[in-house]
Write a protein that holds these residues in place. Structure first.
Motif, PDB file in Angstrom:
ATOM      1  N   PHE A 176      23.930 -35.996  24.345  1.00 49.10           N
ATOM      2  CA  PHE A 176      23.556 -36.746  23.672  1.00 49.10           C
ATOM      3  C   PHE A 176      22.402 -37.285  24.451  1.00 49.10           C
ATOM      4  CE2 PHE A 176      22.553 -41.958  23.255  1.00 49.10           C
ATOM      5  CZ  PHE A 176      22.492 -42.112  21.493  1.00 49.10           C
ATOM      6  N   MET A 177      22.759 -37.513  25.939  1.00 49.52           N
ATOM      7  CA  MET A 177      21.328 -38.007  26.501  1.00 49.52           C
ATOM      8  C   MET A 177      20.117 -36.586  26.751  1.00 49.52           C
ATOM      9  SD  MET A 177      22.520 -40.756  27.813  1.00 49.52           S
ATOM     10  CE  MET A 177      20.853 -41.188  28.719  1.00 49.52           C
ATOM     11  N   GLU A 178      20.834 -35.642  26.909  1.00 48.29           N
ATOM     12  CA  GLU A 178      19.619 -35.314  26.795  1.00 48.29           C
ATOM     13  C   GLU A 178      18.512 -34.977  25.155  1.00 48.29           C
ATOM     14  OE1 GLU A 178      21.345 -30.777  26.258  1.00 48.29           O
ATOM     15  OE2 GLU A 178      21.740 -31.191  29.145  1.00 48.29           O
ATOM     16  N   THR A 179      19.352 -35.111  24.052  1.00 48.67           N
ATOM     17  CA  THR A 179      18.501 -35.627  23.085  1.00 48.67           C
ATOM     18  C   THR A 179      17.743 -36.754  22.661  1.00 48.67           C
ATOM     19  OG1 THR A 179      20.392 -34.254  21.966  1.00 48.67           O
ATOM     20  CG2 THR A 179      19.234 -35.730  20.344  1.00 48.67           C
ATOM     21  N   TYR A 180      18.415 -37.475  23.311  1.00 45.66           N
ATOM     22  CA  TYR A 180      17.628 -39.242  23.581  1.00 45.66           C
ATOM     23  C   TYR A 180      16.536 -38.866  24.812  1.00 45.66           C
ATOM     24  CZ  TYR A 180      16.675 -44.145  25.111  1.00 45.66           C
ATOM     25  OH  TYR A 180      16.791 -45.518  25.147  1.00 45.66           O
ATOM     26  N   ASP A 181      16.492 -38.219  25.748  1.00 45.19           N
ATOM     27  CA  ASP A 181      15.258 -38.370  26.944  1.00 45.19           C
ATOM     28  C   ASP A 181      13.818 -37.261  26.223  1.00 45.19           C
ATOM     29  OD1 ASP A 181      16.628 -39.476  28.444  1.00 45.19           O
ATOM     30  OD2 ASP A 181      18.004 -37.326  29.676  1.00 45.19           O
ATOM     31  N   GLU A 182      14.999 -35.998  25.419  1.00 48.96           N
ATOM     32  CA  GLU A 182      13.647 -35.515  24.774  1.00 48.96           C
ATOM     33  C   GLU A 182      13.008 -36.172  23.628  1.00 48.96           C
ATOM     34  OE1 GLU A 182      15.107 -32.515  22.966  1.00 48.96           O
ATOM     35  OE2 GLU A 182      15.652 -31.129  24.674  1.00 48.96           O
ATOM     36  N   LYS A 183      13.349 -37.564  22.945  1.00 49.11           N
ATOM     37  CA  LYS A 183      13.208 -38.153  21.925  1.00 49.11           C
ATOM     38  C   LYS A 183      12.375 -39.439  22.729  1.00 49.11           C
ATOM     39  CE  LYS A 183      14.308 -42.019  18.429  1.00 49.11           C
ATOM     40  NZ  LYS A 183      15.641 -41.847  17.568  1.00 49.11           N
ATOM     41  N   MET A 184      12.629 -39.808  23.653  1.00 51.62           N
ATOM     42  CA  MET A 184      11.834 -41.075  24.645  1.00 51.62           C
ATOM     43  C   MET A 184      10.278 -39.960  25.004  1.00 51.62           C
ATOM     44  SD  MET A 184      13.284 -43.764  24.079  1.00 51.62           S
ATOM     45  CE  MET A 184      12.338 -44.320  24.758  1.00 51.62           C
ATOM     46  N   ALA A 185      10.740 -38.590  25.503  1.00 56.78           N
ATOM     47  CA  ALA A 185       8.892 -38.610  25.753  1.00 56.78           C
ATOM     48  C   ALA A 185       8.453 -37.932  25.218  1.00 56.78           C
ATOM     49  CB  ALA A 185       9.792 -36.481  26.203  1.00 56.78           C
ATOM     50  N   GLU A 186       8.908 -37.344  23.822  1.00 52.54           N
ATOM     51  CA  GLU A 186       8.539 -37.372  22.833  1.00 52.54           C
ATOM     52  C   GLU A 186       7.392 -38.330  22.010  1.00 52.54           C
ATOM     53  OE1 GLU A 186      10.567 -35.536  19.184  1.00 52.54           O
ATOM     54  OE2 GLU A 186      11.315 -33.983  20.692  1.00 52.54           O
ATOM     55  N   GLU A 187       7.721 -39.984  21.876  1.00 47.01           N
ATOM     56  CA  GLU A 187       7.301 -40.822  21.976  1.00 47.01           C
ATOM     57  C   GLU A 187       6.175 -41.722  22.856  1.00 47.01           C
ATOM     58  OE1 GLU A 187      10.520 -43.352  21.115  1.00 47.01           O
ATOM     59  OE2 GLU A 187      11.200 -42.766  19.362  1.00 47.01           O
ATOM     60  N   GLU A 188       6.731 -41.415  24.076  1.00 44.44           N
ATOM     61  CA  GLU A 188       5.964 -41.603  25.361  1.00 44.44           C
ATOM     62  C   GLU A 188       4.443 -40.790  24.694  1.00 44.44           C
ATOM     63  OE1 GLU A 188       5.758 -42.006  29.900  1.00 44.44           O
ATOM     64  OE2 GLU A 188       7.546 -41.238  29.423  1.00 44.44           O
TER      65      GLU A 188
END
Length: 280
Positions: A176-188
């Motif tokens: 879950f945290m890996e998916t969340y970090d990837e999503k936040m990196a894409e948004e940034e």
């Protein structure tokens, strides 16, 4: 209200069961000892044209009036004679907005609904839905080969299931945290690309991400700001430190207001006395 509901309900001519319009009734029993039957009301799940659905069309069966003792495994086993079942999902109420669903967590999920529920049963082939609509019963939920635990045995099983496996829990949290970090990196990255690029009308998007705190340009300006903040802090600390100081400040303020009122009153009387034009 009761009369209207009776008129709207339709009776199945073959089974002689009163069911909602558009639904077929399937009788079920908890076990062979139970005399009366409970009814599941089923129909093919359909959505409006042009609406996206998370459930596959022509392969999804919508089920109403699912009792609390009927789990997803039980429902899959009861409907398996109609055809191979791909998935079964129980919900508290039907989906109003058809949108893609996130995968359910084995550990982090809301508490189960204690009352009756609705279910979405997805078959591997469309003929499973038509076979389920023509299914006759009664169907047994608890059998000798597939017993359904109830009472204290069900409580013991629920307590045992509530204790998670540490390794499986760690794997799910890491995923879950890996998916969340990837999503936040894409948004940034997307925000950085959009920042500073004018749109069709020539406007430029400005965010707080690239702003820096404004600092004084000279040393004298910085000293003035520090001195001002120091005076404010001292005023807040020393003003009305004690309760009697607070009362004295209030009394002094009221005395000043009364004195100003008297001065204004005298000034108005003097202006009236000096007025030359007298209409009366």
């Amino acid at each position: 209200m009761v009369a209207r509901r009776r008129k709207r309900a339709a009776r199945d001519p073959e089974k002689g069961i009163l069911s909602p319009p558009g639904y077929s009734a399937i009788p079920i029993k908890f076990s062979e000892k139970q005399q009366s039957s409970h009814y599941l009301y089923v129909r093919e799940h359909k959505v409006r044209e042009g609406t996206k659905s998370s459930w596959p069309q022509k392969r999804t069966l919508f089920v109403l009036n699912v009792p609390p003792y009927c789990t997803e495994e039980c429902l899959s086993r009861l409907l398996s004679p109609c055809g191979p079942v791909q998935s079964v999902e129980l919900q508290e109420k039907p989906d109003l907005a058809e949108s893609p669903k996130e995968p359910k967590s084995k550990f982090f999920h809301p508490k189960p609904v204690p009352g009756f529920q609705v279910a979405y049963v997805v078959f591997q082939k469309p003929r499973g839905v038509s076979a389920a609509l023509a299914l006759k019963g009664p169907l047994l939920v608890s059998t000798e080969s597939h017993p359904v635990k109830s009472g204290i045995h069900k409580w013991i099983r629920d307590y045992a299931d509530s204790v998670p496996d540490p390794e499986a829990l760690r794997v799910e949290v890491d995923t879950f945290m890996e998916t969340y970090d990837e999503k936040m990196a894409e948004e940034e990255a997307k925000a950085k690309e959009e920042e500073g690029v004018p749109d069709e009308e020539g406007w430029v998007k400005v965010t707080r991400r690239g702003r820096r705190p404004v600092l004084p340009r000279t040393e004298a300006a910085g000293l003035r700001v520090l001195e001002r903040e120091k005076r404010k802090r001292a005023r807040k600390e020393l003003l009305n430190f004690y309760a009697w100081q607070h009362r004295a400040t209030k009394m002094e303020h009221l005395a000043q207001l009364r004195k100003k009122f008297q001065e204004d009153k005298q000034r108005i009387e003097l202006m009236r006395a000096q007025r030359k034009f007298r209409p009366y």
